[in-house]
Design an enzyme around this catalytic site. Structure first.
Site, PDB file in Angstrom:
ATOM      1  N   GLU A 115     -84.949 -51.570  11.314  1.00  0.00           N
ATOM      2  CA  GLU A 115     -84.302 -52.751  11.909  1.00  0.00           C
ATOM      3  C   GLU A 115     -83.900 -53.770  10.845  1.00  0.00           C
ATOM      4  O   GLU A 115     -83.650 -54.933  11.166  1.00  0.00           O
ATOM      5  CB  GLU A 115     -85.224 -53.419  12.955  1.00  0.00           C
ATOM      6  CG  GLU A 115     -85.694 -52.539  14.089  1.00  0.00           C
ATOM      7  CD  GLU A 115     -84.594 -52.112  15.076  1.00  0.00           C
ATOM      8  OE1 GLU A 115     -83.416 -52.441  14.838  1.00  0.00           O
ATOM      9  OE2 GLU A 115     -84.934 -51.439  16.055  1.00  0.00           O
ATOM     10  N   HIS A 139     -90.311 -58.994  15.066  1.00  0.00           N
ATOM     11  CA  HIS A 139     -89.960 -58.126  16.208  1.00  0.00           C
ATOM     12  C   HIS A 139     -91.227 -57.447  16.697  1.00  0.00           C
ATOM     13  O   HIS A 139     -91.941 -56.825  15.904  1.00  0.00           O
ATOM     14  CB  HIS A 139     -88.931 -57.074  15.765  1.00  0.00           C
ATOM     15  CG  HIS A 139     -88.716 -55.968  16.754  1.00  0.00           C
ATOM     16  ND1 HIS A 139     -88.441 -56.201  18.084  1.00  0.00           N
ATOM     17  CD2 HIS A 139     -88.737 -54.614  16.617  1.00  0.00           C
ATOM     18  CE1 HIS A 139     -88.306 -55.045  18.716  1.00  0.00           C
ATOM     19  NE2 HIS A 139     -88.487 -54.073  17.850  1.00  0.00           N
ATOM     20  N   HIS A 141     -93.079 -55.388  20.340  1.00  0.00           N
ATOM     21  CA  HIS A 141     -92.863 -54.780  21.653  1.00  0.00           C
ATOM     22  C   HIS A 141     -93.783 -55.496  22.650  1.00  0.00           C
ATOM     23  O   HIS A 141     -94.757 -54.920  23.144  1.00  0.00           O
ATOM     24  CB  HIS A 141     -93.139 -53.274  21.585  1.00  0.00           C
ATOM     25  CG  HIS A 141     -92.144 -52.532  20.733  1.00  0.00           C
ATOM     26  ND1 HIS A 141     -92.208 -51.176  20.505  1.00  0.00           N
ATOM     27  CD2 HIS A 141     -91.048 -52.970  20.057  1.00  0.00           C
ATOM     28  CE1 HIS A 141     -91.182 -50.802  19.720  1.00  0.00           C
ATOM     29  NE2 HIS A 141     -90.478 -51.890  19.436  1.00  0.00           N
ATOM     30  N   GLU A 169     -95.473 -75.574  28.685  1.00  0.00           N
ATOM     31  CA  GLU A 169     -95.243 -75.366  27.245  1.00  0.00           C
ATOM     32  C   GLU A 169     -93.885 -74.722  26.945  1.00  0.00           C
ATOM     33  O   GLU A 169     -93.329 -74.919  25.869  1.00  0.00           O
ATOM     34  CB  GLU A 169     -96.336 -74.447  26.656  1.00  0.00           C
ATOM     35  CG  GLU A 169     -97.674 -75.106  26.440  1.00  0.00           C
ATOM     36  CD  GLU A 169     -98.436 -75.357  27.734  1.00  0.00           C
ATOM     37  OE1 GLU A 169     -98.037 -74.824  28.792  1.00  0.00           O
ATOM     38  OE2 GLU A 169     -99.411 -76.108  27.692  1.00  0.00           O
ATOM     39  N   HIS A 210     -86.993 -52.972  25.523  1.00  0.00           N
ATOM     40  CA  HIS A 210     -87.411 -52.618  24.169  1.00  0.00           C
ATOM     41  C   HIS A 210     -88.407 -53.634  23.576  1.00  0.00           C
ATOM     42  O   HIS A 210     -89.499 -53.263  23.165  1.00  0.00           O
ATOM     43  CB  HIS A 210     -86.175 -52.500  23.265  1.00  0.00           C
ATOM     44  CG  HIS A 210     -86.480 -52.152  21.839  1.00  0.00           C
ATOM     45  ND1 HIS A 210     -85.619 -51.486  21.023  1.00  0.00           N
ATOM     46  CD2 HIS A 210     -87.565 -52.406  21.067  1.00  0.00           C
ATOM     47  CE1 HIS A 210     -86.157 -51.320  19.830  1.00  0.00           C
ATOM     48  NE2 HIS A 210     -87.336 -51.882  19.836  1.00  0.00           N
TER      49      HIS A 210
HETATM   50  P1  13P Z   1     -89.524 -49.146  12.258  1.00  0.00           P
HETATM   51  O1  13P Z   1     -90.718 -48.229  12.230  1.00  0.00           O
HETATM   52  O2  13P Z   1     -88.359 -48.567  11.508  1.00  0.00           O
HETATM   53  O3  13P Z   1     -89.888 -50.545  11.782  1.00  0.00           O
HETATM   54  O4  13P Z   1     -89.037 -49.278  13.760  1.00  0.00           O
HETATM   55  C1  13P Z   1     -89.894 -49.719  14.744  1.00  0.00           C
HETATM   56  C2  13P Z   1     -89.177 -50.389  15.860  1.00  0.00           C
HETATM   57  O5  13P Z   1     -89.778 -51.171  16.580  1.00  0.00           O
HETATM   58  C3  13P Z   1     -87.738 -50.108  16.096  1.00  0.00           C
HETATM   59  O6  13P Z   1     -87.180 -51.050  16.973  1.00  0.00           O
HETATM   60 ZN    ZN Z   2     -88.701 -51.995  18.294  1.00  0.00          ZN
END
Ligand code: 13P
Ligand code: ZN
Length: 271
Positions: A115, A139, A141, A169, A210
């Site tokens: 990413e 980033h 999940h 908040e 995602h």
């Molecule tokens: P990477 O292992 O390349 O960092 O990817 C993980 C991910 O969350 C892709 O969106």
């Molecule tokens: Zn991801």
């Protein structure tokens, strides 16, 4: 001084554990990047080497000369603190802004996250918008935000209002709302450009089905931002499962709250 003892690495290792503990970083899910200025890196020059140079599919002169501490692709959050040399690396952006050179880490043949386009394109936008204050792009999940993207319309203003209503908040921590984008191919240039476009006006960007991208000045701030949005999403899911809202904080109350903190809530959400 050993690179591992720098505040950059210490922060990265500490937060990686917390992200894993939250359940936001299963297997290699998620990635982090931290911008380090040439001045901040200067005391640690002796720790750096010159490794592989890679051409970027875009040019970011705004980031020329900056360093980025970035998680490696395929790296598990749960392993970062135990294996920092293998899991993390630092790349330097060339003077023309269109190449990266690995200068530390990524031992065992590692390379930056898939990413990287979304991270670097977002950093370029946030650096400009914040007059250089924003340093982190994170980033994860985040479970509840992902779940929410299956049940709410994928609309920035709808999702923003729903989250703001859940706890006081939210409007205070992200008055600029949460930018929402549809599912796109992970790691693509397309997802990178779409994320950076939304980062022009939001510090949080939801990748439907995602995860979440957050930006800010330091690790704790960005972690707190995502933590707050994810908790609001968790409560909203519970409220929905319990039969839906019977009452909520009103738009007028949210406006008064933002006003009390001297903040301007994202236009079009409370009107
Ligand atoms: P990477 O292992 O390349 O960092 O990817 C993980 C991910 O969350 C892709 O969106
Ligand atoms: Zn991801």
């Amino acid at each position: 001084m050993d690179m591992l003892k720098t505040p950059f690495l210490a922060d990265m290792m500490r937060l990686s554990k917390e992200i894993y503990a939250k359940g936001w970083g299963e297997a290699n899910g998620g990635n982090i990047s931290m911008r380090i200025t040439p001045e901040e890196m200067f005391p640690f020059q002796h720790c750096l080497t010159t490794g592989i140079t890679t051409k970027l599919p875009f040019s970011l002169p705004e980031l020329a000369g900056d360093y980025f501490l970035v998680t490696g692709t395929g790296v598990f959050y749960r392993n970062i603190a135990d294996y920092p040399h293998e899991s993390l690396g630092i790349v330097k952006i060339s003077d023309d802004g269109n190449k990266t050179t690995m200068v530390w880490g990524y031992t065992s043949g590692g390379r930056p996250t898939s990413e990287l386009p979304a991270h670097l394109l977002s950093h370029a936008v946030r650096k400009k918008n914040s007059q250089g204050k924003d340093k982190i792009v994170l980033h994860t999940h985040a479970t509840n935000l992902i779940a929410l993207s299956f049940v709410l319309p994928l609309d920035t203003r709808v999702v923003t209002k729903e989250l703001w209503e859940m706890m006081s908040e939210c409007v205070v921590l992200f008055p600029d709302g949460i930018g929402v984008m549809p599912w796109m191919m992970p790691g693509s240039l397309e997802i990178g450009h779409a994320t950076a476009e939304l980062m022009k006006s939001h510090s949080l960007v939801m990748w439907a089905h995602h995860g979440i991208f957050g930006a800010g000045k330091n690790m704790d701030q960005v972690f707190g931002l995502i933590e707050t949005a994810d908790k609001a999403a968790e409560m909203l899911l519970k409220v929905m499962a319990a039969g839906g809202k019977k009452q909520a904080i009103t738009p007028e109350e949210l406006k008064a709250l933002a006003n009390a903190f001297g903040l301007a809530p994202l236009a079009g959400v409370l009107d």
